[in-house]
Design a protein around this motif. Structure first.
Motif, PDB file in Angstrom:
ATOM      1  N   GLY A 159       0.594  -1.423   0.025  1.00  0.00           N
ATOM      2  CA  GLY A 159       0.002  -0.036   0.148  1.00  0.00           C
ATOM      3  C   GLY A 159       0.653   1.158  -0.221  1.00  0.00           C
ATOM      4  N   PHE A 160       1.899   1.205  -0.336  1.00  0.00           N
ATOM      5  CA  PHE A 160       2.713   2.471  -0.479  1.00  0.00           C
ATOM      6  C   PHE A 160       2.686   2.938  -1.978  1.00  0.00           C
ATOM      7  CE2 PHE A 160       4.674   0.499   3.235  1.00  0.00           C
ATOM      8  CZ  PHE A 160       5.223   1.431   4.138  1.00  0.00           C
ATOM      9  N   ASP A 161       3.097   4.078  -1.969  1.00  0.00           N
ATOM     10  CA  ASP A 161       3.056   4.805  -3.329  1.00  0.00           C
ATOM     11  C   ASP A 161       4.626   4.889  -3.643  1.00  0.00           C
ATOM     12  OD1 ASP A 161       3.132   6.227  -5.789  1.00  0.00           O
ATOM     13  OD2 ASP A 161       2.297   8.058  -4.745  1.00  0.00           O
ATOM     14  N   VAL A 162       5.041   3.756  -4.336  1.00  0.00           N
ATOM     15  CA  VAL A 162       6.410   3.448  -4.661  1.00  0.00           C
ATOM     16  C   VAL A 162       6.894   4.204  -5.965  1.00  0.00           C
ATOM     17  CG1 VAL A 162       8.105   1.839  -4.917  1.00  0.00           C
ATOM     18  CG2 VAL A 162       6.198   1.169  -3.615  1.00  0.00           C
ATOM     19  N   THR A 163       8.060   4.741  -5.855  1.00  0.00           N
ATOM     20  CA  THR A 163       8.630   5.143  -7.223  1.00  0.00           C
ATOM     21  C   THR A 163      10.117   4.659  -7.111  1.00  0.00           C
ATOM     22  OG1 THR A 163       7.673   7.393  -7.095  1.00  0.00           O
ATOM     23  CG2 THR A 163      10.233   7.202  -8.242  1.00  0.00           C
ATOM     24  N   ARG A 164      10.224   3.922  -8.402  1.00  0.00           N
ATOM     25  CA  ARG A 164      11.601   3.225  -8.636  1.00  0.00           C
ATOM     26  C   ARG A 164      12.762   3.930  -9.427  1.00  0.00           C
ATOM     27  NH1 ARG A 164       9.465  -2.698  -9.305  1.00  0.00           N
ATOM     28  NH2 ARG A 164       7.376  -2.561  -8.373  1.00  0.00           N
ATOM     29  N   GLU A 165      13.652   4.350  -8.661  1.00  0.00           N
ATOM     30  CA  GLU A 165      14.606   5.345  -9.278  1.00  0.00           C
ATOM     31  C   GLU A 165      16.129   4.733  -9.500  1.00  0.00           C
ATOM     32  OE1 GLU A 165      13.578   9.252  -7.918  1.00  0.00           O
ATOM     33  OE2 GLU A 165      15.633   9.870  -7.849  1.00  0.00           O
ATOM     34  N   TYR A 166      16.896   5.336 -10.474  1.00  0.00           N
ATOM     35  CA  TYR A 166      18.106   5.092 -10.782  1.00  0.00           C
ATOM     36  C   TYR A 166      19.029   6.336 -10.609  1.00  0.00           C
ATOM     37  CZ  TYR A 166      22.032   2.928 -13.463  1.00  0.00           C
ATOM     38  OH  TYR A 166      23.073   2.372 -13.799  1.00  0.00           O
ATOM     39  N   TYR A 167      20.059   6.649 -10.052  1.00  0.00           N
ATOM     40  CA  TYR A 167      20.827   7.602  -9.818  1.00  0.00           C
ATOM     41  C   TYR A 167      21.977   7.765 -10.659  1.00  0.00           C
ATOM     42  CZ  TYR A 167      23.622  11.511  -7.495  1.00  0.00           C
ATOM     43  OH  TYR A 167      24.460  12.510  -7.255  1.00  0.00           O
ATOM     44  N   ILE A 168      22.076   8.300 -11.673  1.00  0.00           N
ATOM     45  CA  ILE A 168      23.244   8.262 -12.931  1.00  0.00           C
ATOM     46  C   ILE A 168      24.356   9.134 -12.170  1.00  0.00           C
ATOM     47  CG2 ILE A 168      23.783   8.593 -15.064  1.00  0.00           C
ATOM     48  CD1 ILE A 168      20.788   8.632 -15.674  1.00  0.00           C
ATOM     49  N   ASN A 169      25.403   8.568 -12.142  1.00  0.00           N
ATOM     50  CA  ASN A 169      26.540   9.458 -11.786  1.00  0.00           C
ATOM     51  C   ASN A 169      27.289   9.900 -13.035  1.00  0.00           C
ATOM     52  OD1 ASN A 169      26.863   6.925  -9.160  1.00  0.00           O
ATOM     53  ND2 ASN A 169      26.449   9.176  -8.543  1.00  0.00           N
ATOM     54  N   ASP A 170      26.742  10.865 -13.622  1.00  0.00           N
ATOM     55  CA  ASP A 170      27.449  11.228 -14.540  1.00  0.00           C
ATOM     56  C   ASP A 170      28.127  12.641 -14.634  1.00  0.00           C
ATOM     57  OD1 ASP A 170      25.079  12.960 -14.187  1.00  0.00           O
ATOM     58  OD2 ASP A 170      24.110  12.685 -15.997  1.00  0.00           O
ATOM     59  N   ALA A 171      28.500  13.016 -13.304  1.00  0.00           N
ATOM     60  CA  ALA A 171      29.309  14.236 -12.955  1.00  0.00           C
ATOM     61  C   ALA A 171      30.787  14.141 -12.581  1.00  0.00           C
ATOM     62  CB  ALA A 171      28.430  15.103 -12.087  1.00  0.00           C
ATOM     63  N   GLY A 172      30.996  13.090 -12.236  1.00  0.00           N
ATOM     64  CA  GLY A 172      32.408  12.887 -11.649  1.00  0.00           C
ATOM     65  C   GLY A 172      33.545  12.723 -12.860  1.00  0.00           C
ATOM     66  N   ALA A 173      34.611  12.697 -12.294  1.00  0.00           N
ATOM     67  CA  ALA A 173      35.856  12.480 -13.076  1.00  0.00           C
ATOM     68  C   ALA A 173      35.684  11.067 -14.021  1.00  0.00           C
ATOM     69  CB  ALA A 173      37.062  12.505 -12.343  1.00  0.00           C
ATOM     70  N   GLN A 174      34.990  10.043 -13.487  1.00  0.00           N
ATOM     71  CA  GLN A 174      34.953   8.976 -14.203  1.00  0.00           C
ATOM     72  C   GLN A 174      34.224   8.909 -15.644  1.00  0.00           C
ATOM     73  OE1 GLN A 174      32.988   9.637 -12.010  1.00  0.00           O
ATOM     74  NE2 GLN A 174      30.940   8.797 -12.442  1.00  0.00           N
ATOM     75  N   VAL A 175      33.290   9.850 -15.786  1.00  0.00           N
ATOM     76  CA  VAL A 175      32.708  10.217 -17.110  1.00  0.00           C
ATOM     77  C   VAL A 175      33.404  10.993 -18.036  1.00  0.00           C
ATOM     78  CG1 VAL A 175      30.321   9.485 -16.428  1.00  0.00           C
ATOM     79  CG2 VAL A 175      31.316  12.016 -16.468  1.00  0.00           C
ATOM     80  N   ASP A 176      34.554  11.893 -17.630  1.00  0.00           N
ATOM     81  CA  ASP A 176      35.503  12.454 -18.298  1.00  0.00           C
ATOM     82  C   ASP A 176      36.324  11.345 -18.939  1.00  0.00           C
ATOM     83  OD1 ASP A 176      34.409  14.823 -17.908  1.00  0.00           O
ATOM     84  OD2 ASP A 176      35.700  15.658 -16.662  1.00  0.00           O
ATOM     85  N   THR A 177      36.885  10.351 -18.068  1.00  0.00           N
ATOM     86  CA  THR A 177      37.524   9.467 -18.647  1.00  0.00           C
ATOM     87  C   THR A 177      36.906   8.620 -19.557  1.00  0.00           C
ATOM     88  OG1 THR A 177      38.587   9.174 -16.323  1.00  0.00           O
ATOM     89  CG2 THR A 177      38.965   7.274 -17.739  1.00  0.00           C
TER      90      THR A 177
END
Length: 584
Positions: A159-177
């Motif tokens: 009976g909860f109102d559920v949201t399923r979520e994904y957090y994209i780590n698209d800001a760190g140094a690893q995405v520059d790499t």
RNA sequence: GUCCCCGUAGCUCAGCAGGAUAGAGCAACGGAUUCCUAAUCCGUAGGUCGGGGGUUCGAAUCCCUCCGGGGACGCCA
């Protein structure tokens, strides 16, 4: 529909009536009063600890209070065999007829049976997977993915109102790499010889496709240009490509999250600065120097003044830095902004599903959420221990050569999404999990997936046979619910109904504890009880489900079988596992 | 050094926010198949719930402490 809750309410009402009548003091705290099935079924169907819990505050002896309670409860319709036992338990049973009505209720509710309102429609955010968009998902990600998704399914049912979520780590140094790797592969796709992928970049073959796709889209546009020109567009392109792949992998195991939150978008919108300002205005920031960590060799350690958040005021062990020494935000600062964002979006209850290697991060994040929401939001973190992947007992080479992993899609392809999902849920998240590629495909009872699936398939097999032998008998659950259920009299049949009656209770408790694995164990119990009853018909033909010369009795038993199948299906639905109707 | 998780039958694990005599599967042993799927079932055996304190009517469960295993520990994500 939930008999335990019904009785809980009746006990509460009875206790209040006793207070009104002066038999108990006013205003007793009833929160610790429970109604549950006794561990030993010979004690009864129901048991309450009310007398023991209330004896002291009421100034009575537990057994005396229990006796009074018995007198009152005896007036309830359908209640039988009321006894006081042990230190003051009140035990009772109910009429068989009440259990049969419960069976009818199960059939009427169908797969909605077990749905509950403990969530009262409250918004819950379940964030899971959230793998960095720098490579394909591995089996390591699978557990968190499955646990998060099943937990979301469980909360939804509760009976909860559920949201399923994904957090994209698209800001760190690893995405520059990542962008630099993609650019290298892009040059390769356009005919350059690039040699070894330099250390620190992403060496996986999967980046070739990304480079090729970029070349196909943009041609030689980014050749010979300065990095400052191409970094951003290439990064965006690469992240999109990898996220598409992540979504495909997730979809292949039946996971579709509805929100994909971007770290970069939050940073760009100034959300981190806002966190900083808010904390600063409340005096929760200061500039200081942290102690060096004790365990690690502090060789390259130099004390540096940093902007620190007073996490210790909210239960953390040390204060935590918000800015790196170069002035940019720490990952933690971004994460604070993200969790504040979730709170602002209306999620006072947040659940993060993390890998166990992030255990050291739990306290600071909870401290952050508490601080940012001024105590209004609660963050619950489910830590998933690692999965040990084996094949026939031999550990799989997780990194056979540099840059290759056992990917989630490989495993999904080999064992199928249902097996993968169910096995991942047969252990509590805190415990390490062995995943044996051979064993999980075994078709035997030590494989819980098949055991439960087979029970469901077997139930449907009986229904199919019934349809042939009794073509006039309506098999729709609603029709069976109207049937001659009074013909169910065998103690094992009634025992099965009692087990099914516990489903709503299980959903509630599993949801409250955030422990989807309990559903797996429950389904195993239901399957065992059903298989047991089935085989009993082998020895004692009078107990067989299909009774050739007694259509009425058959109808009653089919009702029970249908209910078993419904409950199993409803449990598997939470897990995102397909209930099989045939397994030949 | 600090923090988190784990320690229950030979093995793998449950144990429902404190309940009554601690459960299941595997492995071992003994049984059940003319008959709704034996991909199953029934039975036997197996435990100082890591040790020691404490809290209370009552502890595997909560608190303290010790032992053992795993993980995490400034600017990485």
């Amino acid at each position: 529909m939930n008999l335990f809750k019904d009785f809980q309410a009746k006990i509460d009402a009875t206790l209040k009536a006793m207070a009104d009548a002066g038999e108990l003091p006013e205003g007793l705290d009833l929160t610790r009063v429970t109604v549950e099935p006794p561990r030993d079924p010979s004690h009864g169907d129901f048991s309450t600890n009310a007398a023991m819990v209330l004896a002291k505050p009421a100034g009575l002896k537990p057994r005396d209070l229990a006796e009074q309670l018995v007198v009152r409860l005896a007036e309830e319709a359908g209640v039988t065999e009321l006894t006081v036992a042990g230190p003051g338990f009140v035990n009772w049973r109910v009429d068989d007829e009440l259990w049969r009505r419960q069976l009818a209720a199960i059939l009427t509710a169908g797969e909605r049976y077990g749905d509950s309102d403990v969530g009262r429609g409250r918004k819950v955010n379940v964030e899971y997977v959230s793998a960095n968009p720098t490579g394909p998902l591995t089996v390591g990600h699978a557990r968190g993915a499955v646990v998060g998704d099943a937990l979301a399914g469980l909360l939804d049912k509760a009976g909860f109102d559920v949201t399923r979520e994904y957090y994209i780590n698209d800001a760190g140094a690893q995405v520059d790499t990542l962008a630099r790797t993609a650019h290298l592969r892009y040059r390769e796709a356009l005919g350059e010889t690039i040699g070894e992928i330099p250390a620190g970049m992403y060496p996986g073959e999967y980046m070739k496709e990304v480079g090729e796709a970029l070349a196909a889209r943009d041609g030689d546009r980014w050749l010979g240009k300065d990095e400052s020109e191409w970094l951003e567009p290439v990064r965006t392109f690469a992240i999109d490509a990898l996220m598409r792949r992540v979504r495909d992998d997730l979809e292949a195991i039946g996971i579709q999250q509805s929100v994909f939150a971007s770290e970069r978008a939050l940073v760009d919108a100034g959300a981190v600065q806002a966190v900083y300002d808010s904390l600063e205005s409340r005096g929760l920031l200061y500039t200081g120097v942290l102690e060096p960590p004790k365990g690690k060799k502090p060789e390259d350690w130099e004390p540096r003044p940093q902007v620190l958040f007073k996490a210790t005021e909210f239960g953390d062990d040390v204060d935590r830095p918000l800015r790196k020494s170069d002035g940019s935000w720490t990952y933690f600062a971004n994460d604070m902004a993200y969790h504040l964002d979730k709170y602002r979006r209306g999620f006072a209850t947040q659940i993060d599903v993390w890998g166990a290697d992030h255990g050291g991060y739990v306290k600071r994040m909870q401290a952050a959420v508490q601080a940012l929401s001024e105590g209004e939001a609660r963050l619950h973190i489910v830590l998933c221990q690692l999965v040990k992947l084996t094949r026939a007992g031999v550990e799989e080479d997780v990194k056979a050569r540099r840059g290759t992993f056992v990917t989630l899609s490989e495993v999904t392809e080999e064992v199928g999404k249902d097996v993968l999902r169910f096995i991942m849920l047969t252990r509590k998240p805190d415990a390490p999990l062995d995943f044996d590629l051979e064993k999980v495909m075994e078709q035997s009872k030590d494989n819980p997936v098949f055991y439960v699936q087979y029970a469901h398939a077997r139930a449907h097999s009986v229904l199919r046979h019934a349809a042939e032998a009794f073509p006039d008998l309506a098999q729709a659950p609603a029709a069976l619910a109207e049937g001659p259920l009074h013909r169910l009299t065998d103690s094992q049949e009634l025992g099965l109904i009692k087990l099914l009656a516990g489903w709503p209770r299980l959903v509630d408790s599993a949801a409250e504890a955030y422990e989807p694995h309990r559903v797996a164990f429950y389904l195993n119990d239901v399957a065992a009880a059903f298989h047991g009853l089935w085989t009993k018909g082998k020895d004692d033909t009078s107990l067989r489900f299909l009774v050739a010369d007694d259509a009425e009795l058959t109808a009653a038993r089919l009702a029970l079988i249908r209910a078993v199948a419904l409950v199993i299906a409803s449990g598997l639905r939470i897990f995102g596992v397909e209930p099989l109707e045939e397994m030949r």
